[in-house]
Design an enzyme around this catalytic site. Structure first.
Site, PDB file in Angstrom:
ATOM      1  N   ASN A  50      -0.125   3.091  16.296  1.00  0.00           N
ATOM      2  CA  ASN A  50       0.970   2.180  15.986  1.00  0.00           C
ATOM      3  C   ASN A  50       1.874   2.103  17.208  1.00  0.00           C
ATOM      4  OD1 ASN A  50       0.264   1.420  13.372  1.00  0.00           O
ATOM      5  ND2 ASN A  50       1.140   3.277  12.523  1.00  0.00           N
ATOM      6  N   LYS A  62      -7.836  -3.568  15.927  1.00  0.00           N
ATOM      7  CA  LYS A  62      -8.299  -2.245  15.517  1.00  0.00           C
ATOM      8  C   LYS A  62      -9.723  -1.959  15.962  1.00  0.00           C
ATOM      9  CE  LYS A  62      -5.373  -1.556  11.560  1.00  0.00           C
ATOM     10  NZ  LYS A  62      -5.176  -0.749  10.371  1.00  0.00           N
ATOM     11  N   ARG A 108       4.846   1.239  18.350  1.00  0.00           N
ATOM     12  CA  ARG A 108       6.243   0.899  18.058  1.00  0.00           C
ATOM     13  C   ARG A 108       6.928   2.133  17.521  1.00  0.00           C
ATOM     14  NH1 ARG A 108       5.295   1.161  12.492  1.00  0.00           N
ATOM     15  NH2 ARG A 108       3.330   0.202  11.898  1.00  0.00           N
ATOM     16  N   PHE A 120     -15.501   5.135   3.625  1.00  0.00           N
ATOM     17  CA  PHE A 120     -14.306   5.547   2.897  1.00  0.00           C
ATOM     18  C   PHE A 120     -14.288   7.069   2.827  1.00  0.00           C
ATOM     19  CE2 PHE A 120     -12.137   6.401  -1.238  1.00  0.00           C
ATOM     20  CZ  PHE A 120     -10.883   5.968  -0.859  1.00  0.00           C
ATOM     21  N   ILE A 121     -13.257   7.665   3.385  1.00  0.00           N
ATOM     22  CA  ILE A 121     -13.131   9.117   3.346  1.00  0.00           C
ATOM     23  C   ILE A 121     -12.500   9.486   2.010  1.00  0.00           C
ATOM     24  CG2 ILE A 121     -12.160  11.153   4.517  1.00  0.00           C
ATOM     25  CD1 ILE A 121     -14.015   9.620   6.339  1.00  0.00           C
ATOM     26  N   LYS A 169       3.035   4.218   3.067  1.00  0.00           N
ATOM     27  CA  LYS A 169       3.691   5.509   2.913  1.00  0.00           C
ATOM     28  C   LYS A 169       4.950   5.431   2.050  1.00  0.00           C
ATOM     29  CE  LYS A 169       1.997   6.009   7.508  1.00  0.00           C
ATOM     30  NZ  LYS A 169       2.287   5.585   8.884  1.00  0.00           N
ATOM     31  N   VAL A 177       8.564   3.763  10.956  1.00  0.00           N
ATOM     32  CA  VAL A 177       9.553   3.908   9.881  1.00  0.00           C
ATOM     33  C   VAL A 177       9.977   5.375   9.739  1.00  0.00           C
ATOM     34  CG1 VAL A 177       9.940   3.645   7.404  1.00  0.00           C
ATOM     35  CG2 VAL A 177       8.606   1.918   8.622  1.00  0.00           C
ATOM     36  N   GLY A 199      -0.816  -1.480   5.369  1.00  0.00           N
ATOM     37  CA  GLY A 199      -1.688  -1.290   4.217  1.00  0.00           C
ATOM     38  C   GLY A 199      -2.292  -2.580   3.678  1.00  0.00           C
TER      39      GLY A 199
HETATM   40  P1  ADP Z   1       4.587   2.723   9.333  1.00  0.00           P
HETATM   41  O1  ADP Z   1       3.204   2.516   9.857  1.00  0.00           O
HETATM   42  O2  ADP Z   1       5.665   2.700  10.349  1.00  0.00           O
HETATM   43  O3  ADP Z   1       4.680   3.892   8.440  1.00  0.00           O
HETATM   44  P2  ADP Z   1       4.086   0.378   7.850  1.00  0.00           P
HETATM   45  O4  ADP Z   1       2.779   0.266   8.518  1.00  0.00           O
HETATM   46  O5  ADP Z   1       4.159   0.498   6.388  1.00  0.00           O
HETATM   47  O6  ADP Z   1       4.953   1.553   8.424  1.00  0.00           O
HETATM   48  O7  ADP Z   1       4.892  -0.897   8.323  1.00  0.00           O
HETATM   49  C1  ADP Z   1       6.085  -0.780   9.007  1.00  0.00           C
HETATM   50  C2  ADP Z   1       7.179  -1.501   8.313  1.00  0.00           C
HETATM   51  O8  ADP Z   1       7.274  -2.783   8.834  1.00  0.00           O
HETATM   52  C3  ADP Z   1       7.030  -1.620   6.815  1.00  0.00           C
HETATM   53  O9  ADP Z   1       8.286  -1.494   6.211  1.00  0.00           O
HETATM   54  C4  ADP Z   1       6.469  -3.012   6.677  1.00  0.00           C
HETATM   55  O10 ADP Z   1       6.729  -3.570   5.424  1.00  0.00           O
HETATM   56  C5  ADP Z   1       7.189  -3.698   7.782  1.00  0.00           C
HETATM   57  N1  ADP Z   1       6.458  -4.809   8.299  1.00  0.00           N
HETATM   58  C6  ADP Z   1       5.229  -4.789   8.819  1.00  0.00           C
HETATM   59  N2  ADP Z   1       4.893  -5.999   9.240  1.00  0.00           N
HETATM   60  C7  ADP Z   1       5.962  -6.795   8.995  1.00  0.00           C
HETATM   61  C8  ADP Z   1       6.247  -8.166   9.198  1.00  0.00           C
HETATM   62  N3  ADP Z   1       5.365  -8.987   9.749  1.00  0.00           N
HETATM   63  N4  ADP Z   1       7.417  -8.636   8.800  1.00  0.00           N
HETATM   64  C9  ADP Z   1       8.311  -7.817   8.231  1.00  0.00           C
HETATM   65  N5  ADP Z   1       8.130  -6.532   8.033  1.00  0.00           N
HETATM   66  C10 ADP Z   1       6.961  -6.027   8.386  1.00  0.00           C
HETATM   67  P1  ADP Z   2      -2.562   0.067   8.328  1.00  0.00           P
HETATM   68  O1  ADP Z   2      -2.676  -0.599   9.637  1.00  0.00           O
HETATM   69  O2  ADP Z   2      -2.446  -0.878   7.194  1.00  0.00           O
HETATM   70  O3  ADP Z   2      -1.522   1.150   8.349  1.00  0.00           O
HETATM   71  P2  ADP Z   2      -4.529   2.199   8.405  1.00  0.00           P
HETATM   72  O4  ADP Z   2      -5.862   2.101   9.040  1.00  0.00           O
HETATM   73  O5  ADP Z   2      -3.515   2.990   9.144  1.00  0.00           O
HETATM   74  O6  ADP Z   2      -3.985   0.763   8.075  1.00  0.00           O
HETATM   75  O7  ADP Z   2      -4.721   2.805   6.953  1.00  0.00           O
HETATM   76  C1  ADP Z   2      -3.691   2.872   6.023  1.00  0.00           C
HETATM   77  C2  ADP Z   2      -4.028   3.904   4.936  1.00  0.00           C
HETATM   78  O8  ADP Z   2      -5.251   3.543   4.288  1.00  0.00           O
HETATM   79  C3  ADP Z   2      -4.287   5.304   5.449  1.00  0.00           C
HETATM   80  O9  ADP Z   2      -3.095   6.034   5.585  1.00  0.00           O
HETATM   81  C4  ADP Z   2      -5.180   5.873   4.368  1.00  0.00           C
HETATM   82  O10 ADP Z   2      -4.452   6.281   3.236  1.00  0.00           O
HETATM   83  C5  ADP Z   2      -6.023   4.687   3.981  1.00  0.00           C
HETATM   84  N1  ADP Z   2      -7.283   4.637   4.747  1.00  0.00           N
HETATM   85  C6  ADP Z   2      -7.503   3.945   5.876  1.00  0.00           C
HETATM   86  N2  ADP Z   2      -8.784   4.072   6.292  1.00  0.00           N
HETATM   87  C7  ADP Z   2      -9.390   4.879   5.391  1.00  0.00           C
HETATM   88  C8  ADP Z   2     -10.725   5.379   5.253  1.00  0.00           C
HETATM   89  N3  ADP Z   2     -11.695   5.065   6.103  1.00  0.00           N
HETATM   90  N4  ADP Z   2     -10.991   6.192   4.198  1.00  0.00           N
HETATM   91  C9  ADP Z   2     -10.021   6.513   3.302  1.00  0.00           C
HETATM   92  N5  ADP Z   2      -8.755   6.048   3.371  1.00  0.00           N
HETATM   93  C10 ADP Z   2      -8.426   5.246   4.404  1.00  0.00           C
HETATM   94 MG    MG Z   3      -1.556   2.783   9.665  1.00  0.00          MG
END
Ligand code: ADP
Ligand code: ADP
Ligand code: MG
Length: 457
Positions: free
Chosen positions: A290, A116, A292, A202-203, A237, A295, A165
């Site tokens: 992302n 990231k 890929r 943090f937003i 989500k 979901v 998350g």
């Molecule tokens: P998206 O970004 O597609 O909305 P998430 O970031 O929540 O979804 O993660 C994608 C999905 O893949 C989720 O259901 C998460 O639990 C699953 N996932 C992520 N990493 C792994 C892993 N290493 N093994 C199994 N499932 C995973």
């Molecule tokens: P992941 O790889 O686990 O999906 P993300 O960076 O996409 O991580 O962040 C997941 C969620 O966390 C976002 O959808 C948002 O709700 C919250 N988030 C991430 N970064 C921030 C930020 N800087 N301020 C507020 N909320 C955040």
């Molecule tokens: Mg994300």
């Protein structure tokens, strides 16, 4: 086109990919762990092959066994789904070395998106708005304190290799930062094999809005509109919709352009998602790519009419992308509810078990992507996502009504699921008005320490 596709995943996404293969007339191979012998995806595929023990590290994350399964079955392509090996650069490289097409981005794309900090630096250089953060990974607490003061509290600790998350912590004060910093680092190391963490501003109360992108091997890139994903628990989500009730045509254009610019900046190939946060002042910030299938991809399929999994396969086979967003007709509104076998009243605690009574919703405007059935026993080893219910209508109001009706028809007994919570949300005024942000779900959760015994969600 490919002769045979191996689907290197399980659960609903495996069934989703197998369905696309069937429609395209491509034979497909399902892989499964010892705990998944009863899964629907195996029953739907043309061939099946066991790839190891129940725990993911020995099966769905086992590169040797999966590559061997592809070679043994004569598959010339692998679809990785999401999670598991889908964003592992090394896996995409291993496929290449064995003359197997990895249906997804290039190893270079995966290398960047999985880091990231590096990804964010590239976006900054490309002129895309990002959130103020530490310039790189932070090793010690003194440095963390100094940088947090600079970017100003509240700050977020994030894991560079994180996802889903996990590894995210919010710190409102220096005290909290001191408490959380080393724990976050340890957790990131254990969960992702990479303990690099960084700080980000943090937003407050943002919306999560992301753009689906598609790119071919010839440099053509388009986006397919946005998805609103602000209804989350623990930064994951729960409910998504397309389009977003928050975006104006002007903001959609600006963010869509930024999404394409982001994909171009990393020479992106295949399907991907560019995620943004949007604050109250219409300022948007890039958060991550992302690399890929996502979901929540079905809601984009419903509003564009484009099958994203088939597009992934077609583009990986060398197909051209011969349309842009402006050529598409975005029609109607789609909502997705992630059906999790979890108990919202108990902090979304997983609720495994055997499905004794199962009745699926149907009718106009309803789509269900799932791998479960009556008599199915949920293995305890995996994710609690048991299906995705999608509603579609010409208007947002109609899509909400259809979703509520479909959720009420849905019976999955005796498991605890997120269905009752979603029915409440469909009936809630702020949701109906499109007035929500990433903190929305909190109002439905029991207060800490509250006895939630009689709570019926
Ligand atoms: P998206 O970004 O597609 O909305 P998430 O970031 O929540 O979804 O993660 C994608 C999905 O893949 C989720 O259901 C998460 O639990 C699953 N996932 C992520 N990493 C792994 C892993 N290493 N093994 C199994 N499932 C995973
Ligand atoms: P992941 O790889 O686990 O999906 P993300 O960076 O996409 O991580 O962040 C997941 C969620 O966390 C976002 O959808 C948002 O709700 C919250 N988030 C991430 N970064 C921030 C930020 N800087 N301020 C507020 N909320 C955040
Ligand atoms: Mg994300």
């Amino acid at each position: 086109m490919f002769n045979k596709i191996l689907v290197a995943n399980r659960g609903e996404i495996a069934t989703r990919v197998i369905r696309a293969c069937k429609e395209m007339g491509i034979p497909c191979v399902a892989v499964y762990s010892e705990a998944d012998a009863q899964s629907l995806h195996i029953q739907l595929a043309d061939e099946k092959i066991c790839i190891g023990e129940a725990i993911s590290a020995k099966s769905y994350l086992n590169m040797d066994n999966i590559i061997k399964a592809a070679i043994d079955t004569g598959a010339d392509a692998i679809h990785p789904g999401y999670g598991y090996l889908s964003e592992k650069k090394e896996f995409a490289e291993r496929c290449q070395e064995n003359n197997i097409t990895f249906i997804g981005p290039t190893p270079e794309n995966l290398g960047l998106a999985g880091d990231k900090i590096a990804g964010k630096n590239i976006m900054e250089q490309a002129g895309i708005p990002t959130i103020p953060s530490s310039p790189g990974a932070i090793d010690d607490i003194e440095e963390a304190k100094r940088i947090a003061k600079e970017i100003e509290y509240p700050v977020m600790i994030k894991s560079s290799g994180g996802g889903g998350g996990r590894g995210i912590r919010v710190c409102e004060t220096e005290e909290m930062l001191v408490d959380e910093f080393s724990v976050a680092k340890m957790e990131a190391g254990a969960a992702f094999g990479n303990d690099a963490v960084y700080l980000e501003k943090f937003i407050v109360e943002p919306r999560h809005i992301e753009f689906q992108v598609l790119a071919d091997q010839f440099g053509n890139i388009t986006h397919l509109g946005e998805r609103e994903c602000s209804i989350q628990r623990r930064f994951q989500k729960l409910i998504e919709e397309a389009p977003s009730p928050r975006l104006t045509p002007d903001l959609r254009k600006k963010m869509g352009d930024a999404a394409i610019q982001a994909a171009k900046a990393i020479n992106y190939f295949n399907a991907g998602t560019v995620e943004f946060l949007l604050d109250k002042n219409d300022q948007f910030y890039f958060i991550e790519v992302n690399s890929r299938i996502q979901v929540e991809h079905p809601i984009t399929e419903m509003t564009t009419g484009i099958d994203l999994v088939k597009e992934q396969i077609r583009l990986s086979a060398g197909g051209r992308l011969d349309y842009t967003f402006d050529d598409l007709t975005i029609r109607g509104w789609a909502i997705e509810c992630r059906i999790n076998a979890e108990d919202p009243a108990r902090g979304f605690l997983p609720s495994p078990g055997t499905i004794e009574e199962y009745r699926v919703p149907g009718g106009f405007g309803v789509r269900l992507d799932s791998h479960i059935y009556q008599g199915y026993e949920l293995p305890i080893y995996y994710d609690s996502l048991i299906g995705k219910l999608i509603s579609y209508d010409l208007t947002r109001e109609g899509a909400i009504q259809i979703m509520k009706r479909a959720l009420e028809e849905f019976v999955i007994q005796p498991l605890k699921t997120t269905i009752p919570l979603y029915i409440k949300i469909m009936e809630e005024k702020d949701f109906q008005n499109g007035d929500f942000n990433t903190t929305y779900i909190q109002r439905f959760l029991p207060e800490e320490g509250e006895d939630d015994e009689e709570d019926d969600i």
